[in-house]
Design an enzyme around this catalytic site. Structure first.
Site, PDB file in Angstrom:
ATOM      1  N   ASP A  13       0.891  -1.158   0.000  1.00  0.00           N
ATOM      2  CA  ASP A  13       0.000   0.000   0.000  1.00  0.00           C
ATOM      3  C   ASP A  13       0.936   1.216   0.000  1.00  0.00           C
ATOM      4  OD1 ASP A  13      -1.505   2.192   0.731  1.00  0.00           O
ATOM      5  OD2 ASP A  13      -2.517   1.188   2.398  1.00  0.00           O
ATOM      6  N   ASN A  27      -6.859  13.121 -10.773  1.00  0.00           N
ATOM      7  CA  ASN A  27      -7.611  13.552 -11.960  1.00  0.00           C
ATOM      8  C   ASN A  27      -7.275  15.022 -12.220  1.00  0.00           C
ATOM      9  OD1 ASN A  27      -9.683  15.231 -10.440  1.00  0.00           O
ATOM     10  ND2 ASN A  27      -9.993  13.214  -9.513  1.00  0.00           N
ATOM     11  N   ASP A  37      -5.715   7.426  -5.157  1.00  0.00           N
ATOM     12  CA  ASP A  37      -6.000   8.817  -4.772  1.00  0.00           C
ATOM     13  C   ASP A  37      -6.806   8.843  -3.461  1.00  0.00           C
ATOM     14  OD1 ASP A  37      -6.401  11.562  -4.877  1.00  0.00           O
ATOM     15  OD2 ASP A  37      -7.653  11.545  -6.674  1.00  0.00           O
TER      16      ASP A  37
HETATM   17  N1  AR6 Z   1      -1.295   1.614  -3.006  1.00  0.00           N
HETATM   18  C1  AR6 Z   1      -0.744   1.306  -4.205  1.00  0.00           C
HETATM   19  N2  AR6 Z   1      -1.457   1.138  -5.339  1.00  0.00           N
HETATM   20  C2  AR6 Z   1      -2.801   1.274  -5.246  1.00  0.00           C
HETATM   21  C3  AR6 Z   1      -3.466   1.594  -4.038  1.00  0.00           C
HETATM   22  C4  AR6 Z   1      -2.654   1.775  -2.877  1.00  0.00           C
HETATM   23  N3  AR6 Z   1      -3.179   2.070  -1.692  1.00  0.00           N
HETATM   24  N4  AR6 Z   1      -4.800   1.654  -4.286  1.00  0.00           N
HETATM   25  C5  AR6 Z   1      -4.973   1.371  -5.599  1.00  0.00           C
HETATM   26  N5  AR6 Z   1      -3.764   1.139  -6.177  1.00  0.00           N
HETATM   27  P1  AR6 Z   1      -6.267   4.114  -9.886  1.00  0.00           P
HETATM   28  P2  AR6 Z   1      -5.926   5.655 -12.392  1.00  0.00           P
HETATM   29  C6  AR6 Z   1      -3.450   0.803  -7.568  1.00  0.00           C
HETATM   30  O1  AR6 Z   1      -7.652   3.729 -10.302  1.00  0.00           O
HETATM   31  O2  AR6 Z   1      -6.238   4.461 -13.226  1.00  0.00           O
HETATM   32  C7  AR6 Z   1      -9.145   8.192  -9.049  1.00  0.00           C
HETATM   33  O3  AR6 Z   1     -10.506   8.273  -8.769  1.00  0.00           O
HETATM   34  C8  AR6 Z   1      -4.539   0.208  -8.429  1.00  0.00           C
HETATM   35  O4  AR6 Z   1      -4.684  -1.193  -8.147  1.00  0.00           O
HETATM   36  O5  AR6 Z   1      -6.061   4.563  -8.482  1.00  0.00           O
HETATM   37  O6  AR6 Z   1      -4.793   6.547 -12.792  1.00  0.00           O
HETATM   38  C9  AR6 Z   1      -8.524   9.525  -9.414  1.00  0.00           C
HETATM   39  O7  AR6 Z   1      -9.135  10.597  -8.725  1.00  0.00           O
HETATM   40  C10 AR6 Z   1      -3.969   0.456  -9.823  1.00  0.00           C
HETATM   41  O8  AR6 Z   1      -2.988  -0.550 -10.115  1.00  0.00           O
HETATM   42  O9  AR6 Z   1      -5.676   5.308 -10.844  1.00  0.00           O
HETATM   43  C11 AR6 Z   1      -8.771   9.589 -10.894  1.00  0.00           C
HETATM   44  O10 AR6 Z   1     -10.071  10.071 -11.165  1.00  0.00           O
HETATM   45  C12 AR6 Z   1      -3.240   1.790  -9.664  1.00  0.00           C
HETATM   46  O11 AR6 Z   1      -3.133   2.021  -8.243  1.00  0.00           O
HETATM   47  C13 AR6 Z   1      -8.654   8.158 -11.341  1.00  0.00           C
HETATM   48  O12 AR6 Z   1      -8.953   7.365 -10.196  1.00  0.00           O
HETATM   49  C14 AR6 Z   1      -3.913   2.975 -10.318  1.00  0.00           C
HETATM   50  O13 AR6 Z   1      -5.322   2.868 -10.192  1.00  0.00           O
HETATM   51  C15 AR6 Z   1      -7.249   7.810 -11.790  1.00  0.00           C
HETATM   52  O14 AR6 Z   1      -7.267   6.512 -12.341  1.00  0.00           O
END
Ligand code: AR6
Length: 177
Positions: A13, A27, A37
């Site tokens: 994490d 975003n 996020d």
């Molecule tokens: N630690 C590490 N990685 C993580 C964690 C964590 N705690 N939580 C999730 N991931 P995403 P995006 C991973 O959806 O696709 C948001 O709403 C997850 O499994 O977080 O760039 C923002 O506000 C995945 O592999 O980011 C934007 O609107 C990775 O982090 C939008 O999502 C990225 O997933 C951005 O979407």
């Protein structure tokens, strides 16, 4: 395993990592959302959302910086990955590489020595992990070859399967030299 220099791939994490800066997959309106996020905002406390909203905007591929507040990390660098369904193939990879490059350049300006990235764009934004990890590893190796800080780059994966993709992308990039 953490070596203090070069690239490290961990499954964790990202909010728990003891690095100078962690990167947020934000975003473009910098309104706290879900995924990483949401986790970063929860761990940092409400002051992070206020700092993000005070900045107000970050175009796709660019990066902005705030304090880490309650996090171990001193800084959070917020960057915005492209939404896979909204861009052509070439544009997606160019913009995603820009996320890594601009985050690393901003980190360098702020004296960051160690930085951790989540797998930008591969959650809600739908970018396939196979291509995303190649863009991430390529940008990191280019940066490290340039000799600027940060010299320690951590790829923080949220699953074993993502970590395996990063490991093979790193091996392949090193093989190609
Ligand atoms: N630690 C590490 N990685 C993580 C964690 C964590 N705690 N939580 C999730 N991931 P995403 P995006 C991973 O959806 O696709 C948001 O709403 C997850 O499994 O977080 O760039 C923002 O506000 C995945 O592999 O980011 C934007 O609107 C990775 O982090 C939008 O999502 C990225 O997933 C951005 O979407």
């Amino acid at each position: 395993m953490r070596e203090g220099k070069g690239i490290t791939i961990v499954k964790a994490d990202i909010t728990t990592l003891d690095v100078d800066a962690i990167v947020n997959a934000a975003n473009s309106r910098l309104i706290p959302g879900g995924g990483v996020d949401g986790a970063i905002n929860k761990a940092a406390g409400p002051a992070l959302a206020e700092a993000m909203m005070a900045i107000g905007r970050c175009p796709t591929g660019e990066a902005v910086i705030t304090p880490g507040f309650k996090l171990l990390a001193k800084h959070v660098i917020h960057t915005v990955a492209p939404v896979y369904a909204q861009h052509g193939e070439d544009d997606v990879w160019r913009l995603l590489r820009n996320c890594y490059r601009n985050s690393l350049a901003l980190a360098s300006l702020h004296g960051v020595r160690s930085i951790a990235f989540p797998s930008l764009g591969t959650g809600v934004y739908g970018i396939p992990i196979a291509g995303a990890c190649k863009a991430a590893v390529g940008a990191a190796l280019d940066h490290l070859n340039g000799g600027d800080a940060p010299a320690e780059i951590v790829f923080c994966c949220f699953s074993d399967s993502d970590a395996a993709y990063y490991r093979s992308a790193l091996e392949e990039a090193r093989r190609k030299g």
